[in-house]
Design an enzyme around this catalytic site. Structure first.
Site, PDB file in Angstrom:
ATOM      1  N   LYS A 124       0.988  -1.006   0.081  1.00 32.95           N
ATOM      2  CA  LYS A 124       0.113   0.008   0.131  1.00 32.95           C
ATOM      3  C   LYS A 124       0.882   1.133   0.064  1.00 32.95           C
ATOM      4  CE  LYS A 124      -2.069   1.827   3.736  1.00 32.95           C
ATOM      5  NZ  LYS A 124      -2.940   2.299   4.783  1.00 32.95           N
ATOM      6  N   ASP A 142      -6.671   1.338   0.819  1.00 30.49           N
ATOM      7  CA  ASP A 142      -6.848   1.379   2.380  1.00 30.49           C
ATOM      8  C   ASP A 142      -8.204   1.059   3.070  1.00 30.49           C
ATOM      9  OD1 ASP A 142      -8.434   3.383   1.678  1.00 30.49           O
ATOM     10  OD2 ASP A 142      -7.369   5.070   3.067  1.00 30.49           O
TER      11      ASP A 142
END
Length: 214
Positions: A124, A142
């Site tokens: 991420k 997220d």
């Protein structure tokens, strides 16, 4: 988990997002690619606002890996102790700074594999850096994107990897660059976890969410 929306509906959703905000920006403050890496690494299980508050003074004195190493772990902790998991994050920032100096000449690499090899940098974080700094259509999933993707049917998936693939597979190419920012901001300010603001939502007529609020 909502069913996957069809391509024409997704195109219309992103047309509306684009019309409302053509150039969405990430909310983590940074002054260069190195401070972006640090800010994103610090943001795990923390709010962007909380990270920004802690890093404004930090980045004035430590905006390169060399300066961060000179500051040291204790000096870094003094700046970020208001952020969750600050001790472990400080260790990782010092470690990644040392690797950048010793292996990359103080420069941040522009490949996902190299970024993910750095301590405290997962997929991420790497995708955020690739997208925000090098403007690659990388999708950083997220909690906001995971919720919005599954709630609306834009990009449903049982885990973050599945949602990332759904974004890449179903969102039109011309919207890929900004897709994750539109979805994050939509989740943060409109499609909120506990009480989504459906009445103020740009896409409420297209969304698959069954429990829309009035």
């Amino acid at each position: 988990m909502a069913r996957q929306l069809d391509y024409s509906t997704i195109r219309e959703i992103f047309r509306r997002f684009h019309a409302a905000d053509p150039e969405p920006k990430g909310e983590l403050e940074h002054v260069n690619v190195y401070t972006l890496v640090v800010a994103v690494a610090l943001s795990a299980q923390a709010t962007d606002a909380g990270v920004n508050k802690a890093t404004r003074a930090l980045f004035q004195i430590a905006d390169t890996p060399e300066k961060m190493l000179a500051l040291g772990e204790d000096g870094l902790i003094a700046h970020i102790k208001t952020i969750g998991l600050f001790r472990n994050k400080a260790k990782n920032v010092i470690k990644l700074s040392r690797i950048l100096v010793e292996q990359y000449g103080g420069e941040v690499p522009s490949s996902r594999a190299a970024l993910q090899s750095l301590p405290g940098v997962g997929r991420k974080t790497a995708n955020v850096v690739l997208n925000m700094w090098w403007r690659m259509p990388a999708q950083a999933v997220d909690t906001h994107i995971f919720r919005v993707g599954n709630r609306t049917g834009i990009c449903p998936g049982r885990d973050v990897d599945a949602v990332e693939r759904a974004i890449e597979d179903h969102i039109p190419a011309e919207y890929q660059l900004h897709a994750h920012h539109w979805l994050i901001l939509h989740g943060r300010y409109t499609c909120k976890a506990r009480k989504p603001a459906c009445a103020a939502c740009l896409i409420r007529d297209l969304c698959q969410y069954e429990d829309k609020t009035l």
